[in-house]
Each structure stands twice: as C-alpha cells, then as structure tokens.
Write a protein that holds these residues in place. Sequence first.
Motif, mmCIF file in Angstrom:
data_model
loop_
_atom_site.group_PDB
_atom_site.id
_atom_site.type_symbol
_atom_site.label_atom_id
_atom_site.label_comp_id
_atom_site.label_asym_id
_atom_site.label_seq_id
_atom_site.Cartn_x
_atom_site.Cartn_y
_atom_site.Cartn_z
ATOM 1 N N LEU A 75 0.578 -0.979 -0.077
ATOM 2 C CA LEU A 75 0.010 -0.091 -0.015
ATOM 3 C C LEU A 75 0.902 1.294 -0.091
ATOM 4 O O LEU A 75 0.598 2.250 -0.692
ATOM 5 C CB LEU A 75 -0.913 -0.003 1.334
ATOM 6 C CG LEU A 75 -1.977 -1.014 1.213
ATOM 7 C CD1 LEU A 75 -2.725 -0.839 2.446
ATOM 8 C CD2 LEU A 75 -3.019 -0.735 -0.127
ATOM 9 N N SER A 76 1.997 1.415 0.577
ATOM 10 C CA SER A 76 2.926 2.275 0.825
ATOM 11 C C SER A 76 3.345 2.744 -0.410
ATOM 12 O O SER A 76 3.781 3.859 -0.983
ATOM 13 C CB SER A 76 4.063 2.089 1.848
ATOM 14 O OG SER A 76 5.025 3.163 1.976
ATOM 15 N N ASP A 77 3.825 1.547 -1.177
ATOM 16 C CA ASP A 77 4.358 1.689 -2.542
ATOM 17 C C ASP A 77 3.454 2.279 -3.637
ATOM 18 O O ASP A 77 3.968 2.862 -4.386
ATOM 19 C CB ASP A 77 4.674 0.151 -3.250
ATOM 20 C CG ASP A 77 5.955 -0.347 -2.349
ATOM 21 O OD1 ASP A 77 6.696 0.258 -1.561
ATOM 22 O OD2 ASP A 77 6.116 -1.598 -2.735
ATOM 23 N N VAL A 78 2.241 2.316 -3.288
ATOM 24 C CA VAL A 78 1.346 2.934 -4.425
ATOM 25 C C VAL A 78 0.759 4.282 -3.577
ATOM 26 O O VAL A 78 0.010 5.009 -4.337
ATOM 27 C CB VAL A 78 0.304 1.969 -4.773
ATOM 28 C CG1 VAL A 78 0.429 0.631 -5.435
ATOM 29 C CG2 VAL A 78 -0.794 1.668 -3.407
ATOM 30 N N GLY A 79 1.242 4.853 -2.649
ATOM 31 C CA GLY A 79 1.115 6.031 -2.269
ATOM 32 C C GLY A 79 -0.080 6.140 -1.199
ATOM 33 O O GLY A 79 -0.803 7.266 -1.065
#
Length: 266
Positions: free
Chosen positions: A227-231
């Motif tokens: 989730l962090s990777d897609v902001g």
Amino acid sequence: MGKIQVGVSTASLFKRMYNEDSVAFLSDGGVPSAEIFFGTYREYKPSFAQLLKERKGNMLIHSVHTLNTHFEPQLFSYNPRALEDAYEIVEDVLSSAQILGAKYYTFHGLARVKKNASPIDFERTGRMYADLCEKCAKYGVSLALENVEWAHYNHVGFYSKIKEFCPQLKGTLDIKQARVAGEGYVPYLEEMASDIVTVHVSDIDENGKLCLPGRGVTDFEELFDRLSDVGFGGAVLIEAYSENYVENVELLRSYEYLSELAYKQN
C-alpha cells in the motif's frame, strides 16, 4: 505519501449490536476511524445519521457502506422508474454521509448473481458510474468501487475499463473478497493503485478459516508495504463476520495489533 489509519467497519458487529451502539463501543474503545455499514432502509435516513453523530464521540467516520441488494443494482437499470427510486435512496445515503463527515461511499454496484448474465456494456455502465460520481461530489463524497466476488468488480480489469469513462472513480480493496475470487489481493491492488482510499481486512488461519487480523497467517506488514508503494494514505478497516470471534473486546485487540503495525510503517 499519506499515513495509514487503522479502523473498524461496524459490519464487524452485525448481529451483536445496532449501529448506534457500535459507534459508541468503538469510540469508547479508542478506535479513531470507522466505516458505517447501513443495513436497513431506516438507517439510510439523515435522522439516523444525526443519532450516529451524537453517539460516535470524536471518532471519525471515514466511509459509509450500504446493503447492496437494497438499491445499488437498480442504479444501472434500464427502467426509468427503478432508476429514479434508487437515486432517491442515494440522496438519503449521501445526505447521511455528509452529516457524518464521511468522505467515501463504498460501493458494490450490480450484483452478478446470474450465471447467464449478459455481457457488460462498459461505455453505458462507465457513464452511469460517472453520473453517480457527480451526484456524490455534490455532497463532498467520492464513490469507491470495491472488488467483490459476486458483484460488478469481480475480476481484475473491470475497474480499468470503468475508469475510461469515469476518471473520478476511487477504489476499495477487500483482501477477503480477492481471496474468494481466487486471484489474491495483489492484482487488484496493482490495478486500483493510487486510487485506493479504503482497504477492508480480515485474516485466515492455517486451515483457511476466517478470523480477526492478528489471529491468522496473513502477512499484514507486506500488505502495508505494498500500500505504501502506491502512495496509499487512507483507512485500513477491519471487516469481520460476527462468528469470527467470541468477545467484542477481541475486535479492539485486533485493531490495536494492526495499529501497531501501521505505526511502524508510518
């Protein structure tokens, strides 16, 4: 990149207590964010939203959710009367969302229950989604389409086709429904990517039985990383079935478990 906020859907307390008691219980338990699952027609009324507002304390209401079969399929009807009736209910839902300060409407759309259902006309359907998004925007609400095994978004690719005609659409990722669909959550996460505003989470044990997050084998640290990777900077909400736990306090312990993981991630 925003911060992940952990919360609970009142659907997790279905059959245990009514929504007005659920919000008080969650708020008193220190849960900062919730989704309201409206389960009856009377609960769509703004007067009920006022009651919830009084009972929720300082807890933020991230989103609202409705019982799909009540009216959502009729929002795509070819029958003008059915369409008008469905939109009358939508007006109540959106008014209630506005009263509660909810920014998102978690949406299922058409129930794909017929095995011989005709192919979807993506242009017509996409434009109807766009109309609904415009209606939501008047109340300060964004429509967030959820991947659901038995509804519109029951396979990877549907979301992208609708976005062609409805660029303002947002997404709700449900890891349980992705699992039921047999694809896992990663392809859905990758398709919705930065559009994801809400995530519904549950867990499974080593035998594949549903349980509360923290009681099973799901790697939530990996989920948070992805989730962090897609902001992503929205709400991760526990959405469990009442039979997945024994005591109500277990729901609060599960929230605390995920909250600690999110704190490390943030």
